[in-house]
Design an enzyme around this catalytic site. Structure first.
Site, PDB file in Angstrom:
ATOM      1  N   ASP A   1       0.836  -1.206   0.000  1.00  0.00           N
ATOM      2  CA  ASP A   1       0.000   0.000   0.000  1.00  0.00           C
ATOM      3  C   ASP A   1       0.869   1.254   0.000  1.00  0.00           C
ATOM      4  O   ASP A   1       1.993   1.238   0.502  1.00  0.00           O
ATOM      5  CB  ASP A   1      -0.921  -0.016   1.227  1.00  0.00           C
ATOM      6  CG  ASP A   1      -2.063   0.986   1.093  1.00  0.00           C
ATOM      7  OD1 ASP A   1      -2.407   1.362  -0.056  1.00  0.00           O
ATOM      8  OD2 ASP A   1      -2.602   1.404   2.134  1.00  0.00           O
TER       9      ASP A   1
ATOM     10  N   ASN B   1       1.231   3.462  -2.914  1.00  0.00           N
ATOM     11  CA  ASN B   1       1.728   3.908  -4.231  1.00  0.00           C
ATOM     12  C   ASN B   1       1.233   5.311  -4.575  1.00  0.00           C
ATOM     13  O   ASN B   1       1.992   6.150  -5.061  1.00  0.00           O
ATOM     14  CB  ASN B   1       1.245   2.958  -5.336  1.00  0.00           C
ATOM     15  CG  ASN B   1       1.852   1.576  -5.222  1.00  0.00           C
ATOM     16  OD1 ASN B   1       2.741   1.360  -4.397  1.00  0.00           O
ATOM     17  ND2 ASN B   1       1.372   0.648  -6.031  1.00  0.00           N
ATOM     18  N   GLY B   2      -0.060   5.551  -4.351  1.00  0.00           N
ATOM     19  CA  GLY B   2      -0.641   6.840  -4.714  1.00  0.00           C
ATOM     20  C   GLY B   2      -0.032   7.977  -3.910  1.00  0.00           C
ATOM     21  O   GLY B   2       0.313   9.030  -4.450  1.00  0.00           O
TER      22      GLY B   2
ATOM     23  N   HIS C   1       2.320   3.417  -9.026  1.00  0.00           N
ATOM     24  CA  HIS C   1       2.106   1.989  -9.326  1.00  0.00           C
ATOM     25  C   HIS C   1       3.280   1.437 -10.141  1.00  0.00           C
ATOM     26  O   HIS C   1       3.740   0.319  -9.904  1.00  0.00           O
ATOM     27  CB  HIS C   1       0.793   1.782 -10.081  1.00  0.00           C
ATOM     28  CG  HIS C   1      -0.423   2.173  -9.294  1.00  0.00           C
ATOM     29  ND1 HIS C   1      -0.573   1.871  -7.968  1.00  0.00           N
ATOM     30  CD2 HIS C   1      -1.550   2.861  -9.653  1.00  0.00           C
ATOM     31  CE1 HIS C   1      -1.747   2.346  -7.533  1.00  0.00           C
ATOM     32  NE2 HIS C   1      -2.348   2.954  -8.534  1.00  0.00           N
TER      33      HIS C   1
ATOM     34  N   LEU D   1      10.832 -20.606  -5.100  1.00  0.00           N
ATOM     35  CA  LEU D   1       9.946 -19.635  -4.450  1.00  0.00           C
ATOM     36  C   LEU D   1       8.576 -19.750  -5.109  1.00  0.00           C
ATOM     37  O   LEU D   1       8.481 -19.758  -6.335  1.00  0.00           O
ATOM     38  CB  LEU D   1      10.484 -18.208  -4.647  1.00  0.00           C
ATOM     39  CG  LEU D   1       9.527 -17.070  -4.242  1.00  0.00           C
ATOM     40  CD1 LEU D   1       9.379 -16.991  -2.724  1.00  0.00           C
ATOM     41  CD2 LEU D   1      10.022 -15.721  -4.779  1.00  0.00           C
TER      42      LEU D   1
ATOM     43  N   ILE E   1      -6.361  -4.934   7.607  1.00  0.00           N
ATOM     44  CA  ILE E   1      -6.158  -6.099   6.738  1.00  0.00           C
ATOM     45  C   ILE E   1      -6.726  -5.844   5.339  1.00  0.00           C
ATOM     46  O   ILE E   1      -6.271  -6.429   4.359  1.00  0.00           O
ATOM     47  CB  ILE E   1      -6.812  -7.352   7.376  1.00  0.00           C
ATOM     48  CG1 ILE E   1      -6.140  -7.689   8.724  1.00  0.00           C
ATOM     49  CG2 ILE E   1      -6.758  -8.562   6.470  1.00  0.00           C
ATOM     50  CD1 ILE E   1      -4.713  -8.173   8.633  1.00  0.00           C
ATOM     51  N   SER E   2      -7.721  -4.971   5.239  1.00  0.00           N
ATOM     52  CA  SER E   2      -8.330  -4.632   3.939  1.00  0.00           C
ATOM     53  C   SER E   2      -8.693  -5.864   3.110  1.00  0.00           C
ATOM     54  O   SER E   2      -8.475  -5.889   1.898  1.00  0.00           O
ATOM     55  CB  SER E   2      -7.427  -3.689   3.143  1.00  0.00           C
ATOM     56  OG  SER E   2      -7.257  -2.461   3.822  1.00  0.00           O
TER      57      SER E   2
HETATM   58  C1  IPE Z   1      -5.067  -2.678   0.120  1.00  0.00           C
HETATM   59  O1  IPE Z   1      -4.868  -1.356  -0.227  1.00  0.00           O
HETATM   60  C2  IPE Z   1      -5.214  -3.537  -1.096  1.00  0.00           C
HETATM   61  C3  IPE Z   1      -4.001  -3.734  -1.886  1.00  0.00           C
HETATM   62  C4  IPE Z   1      -2.781  -3.416  -1.513  1.00  0.00           C
HETATM   63  C5  IPE Z   1      -4.227  -4.360  -3.159  1.00  0.00           C
HETATM   64  P1  IPE Z   1      -6.087  -0.320  -0.335  1.00  0.00           P
HETATM   65  O2  IPE Z   1      -5.456   1.009  -0.586  1.00  0.00           O
HETATM   66  O3  IPE Z   1      -7.054  -0.801  -1.348  1.00  0.00           O
HETATM   67  O4  IPE Z   1      -6.737  -0.419   1.106  1.00  0.00           O
HETATM   68  P2  IPE Z   1      -7.641   0.627   1.910  1.00  0.00           P
HETATM   69  O5  IPE Z   1      -8.714   1.100   0.972  1.00  0.00           O
HETATM   70  O6  IPE Z   1      -6.741   1.754   2.323  1.00  0.00           O
HETATM   71  O7  IPE Z   1      -8.141  -0.139   3.087  1.00  0.00           O
HETATM   72  C1  IPE Z   2      -1.525   0.267  -3.355  1.00  0.00           C
HETATM   73  O1  IPE Z   2      -1.342   1.633  -3.392  1.00  0.00           O
HETATM   74  C2  IPE Z   2      -1.795  -0.329  -4.719  1.00  0.00           C
HETATM   75  C3  IPE Z   2      -3.174  -0.840  -4.906  1.00  0.00           C
HETATM   76  C4  IPE Z   2      -4.083  -0.909  -3.976  1.00  0.00           C
HETATM   77  C5  IPE Z   2      -3.519  -1.302  -6.234  1.00  0.00           C
HETATM   78  P1  IPE Z   2      -2.544   2.644  -3.380  1.00  0.00           P
HETATM   79  O2  IPE Z   2      -2.933   2.931  -4.797  1.00  0.00           O
HETATM   80  O3  IPE Z   2      -3.640   2.163  -2.513  1.00  0.00           O
HETATM   81  O4  IPE Z   2      -1.845   3.931  -2.763  1.00  0.00           O
HETATM   82  P2  IPE Z   2      -2.444   4.906  -1.674  1.00  0.00           P
HETATM   83  O5  IPE Z   2      -2.873   4.067  -0.513  1.00  0.00           O
HETATM   84  O6  IPE Z   2      -3.582   5.625  -2.315  1.00  0.00           O
HETATM   85  O7  IPE Z   2      -1.290   5.809  -1.343  1.00  0.00           O
HETATM   86 MG    MG Z   3      -4.085   2.404  -0.547  1.00  0.00          MG
END
Ligand code: IPE
Ligand code: IPE
Ligand code: MG
Length: 236
Positions: A4, A6-7, A21, A115, A182-183
């Protein structure tokens, strides 16, 4: 690994979210290499949740595109490095091209055992439990065992029907990006996993961060509901 952040990594650099990403894919490469070097036998990456479809369509399309590109670019190397690739999740909404790439990549790497790299894509822990129950029920029906009034909870052995029936339960779940939740990752399988949370955003999660997580993990005393070791036994 709940990858989590990336954004947020991209936003901090005034870049579009998708740049985060792309950088995240590079990190996957590094962490896979780390696991091979350290004899870690199972690595499971949460790449796309069943809830991530609620994101803007452009971002979803971009993520699918990255998945295609990564599969095309990396499968030879995975083979060379002895990596067995598995993809878990409901793959039916993916493009025929992506589904075909997944099938080919899984078949080509099936004989490898250094792996086992699992990508969770359109995966949700609730979906997994639901689909496992359907699998179990079908077998009961086929064998004439399905009289609902006779079923007690302990009869429902979902383990063999879960998406990761081929792997042990996770020992360590790492979540980057600062959230402590845990999402909808491996809900059933993580019952006794050690949970490691770090503020580091996924595109910045490198080998040194991974070392820190492992150093933390080896300090845990895992009890699985039993009583702990006596103090002197730990000291020894
Ligand atoms: C969790 O990240 C899912 C993945 C890493 C694929 P999210 O960004 O989707 O989770 P929330 O929305 O913050 O719980
Ligand atoms: C995790 O990073 C990647 C995916 C869930 C696909 P995010 O895209 O959720 O990044 P944030 O949480 O918005 O920073
Ligand atoms: Mg996220």
């Amino acid at each position: 690994m709940i990858m989590d952040g990336n954004g947020r990594w991209a936003r901090k650099r005034h870049l579009p979210r998708v740049a985060g990403h792309a950088r995240g894919v590079k990190r996957v490469r590094d962490i896979v290499e780390f696991c091979i070097a350290r004899n870690i036998r199972y690595l499971t990456l949460f790449a796309f949740s069943t809830e991530n479809w609620k994101r803007p369509v452009d971002e979803v399309n971009h993520l699918m595109g990255l998945f295609v590109t990564a599969l095309e670019a990396e499968v030879n190397k995975l083979c060379k490095n002895g990596v067995c690739l598995r993809v878990i999740g409901d793959l039916s909404p993916f493009s025929p091209r992506l589904q075909a790439l997944i099938t080919t990549a899984e078949a080509r790497t099936a004989g490898n055992d250094r792996l086992t790299l699992t990508i969770a894509a359109n995966y949700g822990g609730r979906w997994d439990i639901q689909q496992a129950f359907v699998g179990w029920l079908k077998v009961q029906q086929a064998t004439g065992n399905a009289a609902a009034q006779q079923v007690s909870p302990e009869d429902i052995d979902l383990g063999p029907y879960l998406a990761m029936a081929y792997a042990p339960n996770p020992d360590l779940v790492i979540r980057t990006g600062g959230e402590q939740r845990i999402s909808n990752f491996l809900l059933w399988q993580s019952a006794y996993a050690e949970l490691y949370f770090t503020d580091t955003l996924w595109p910045a999660f490198d080998a040194a961060e991974m070392e820190r997580a492992l150093a933390w993990y080896v300090q845990r005393e895992r009890r699985f509901g039993q009583v702990g070791q006596p103090a002197q036994a730990i000291a020894r």
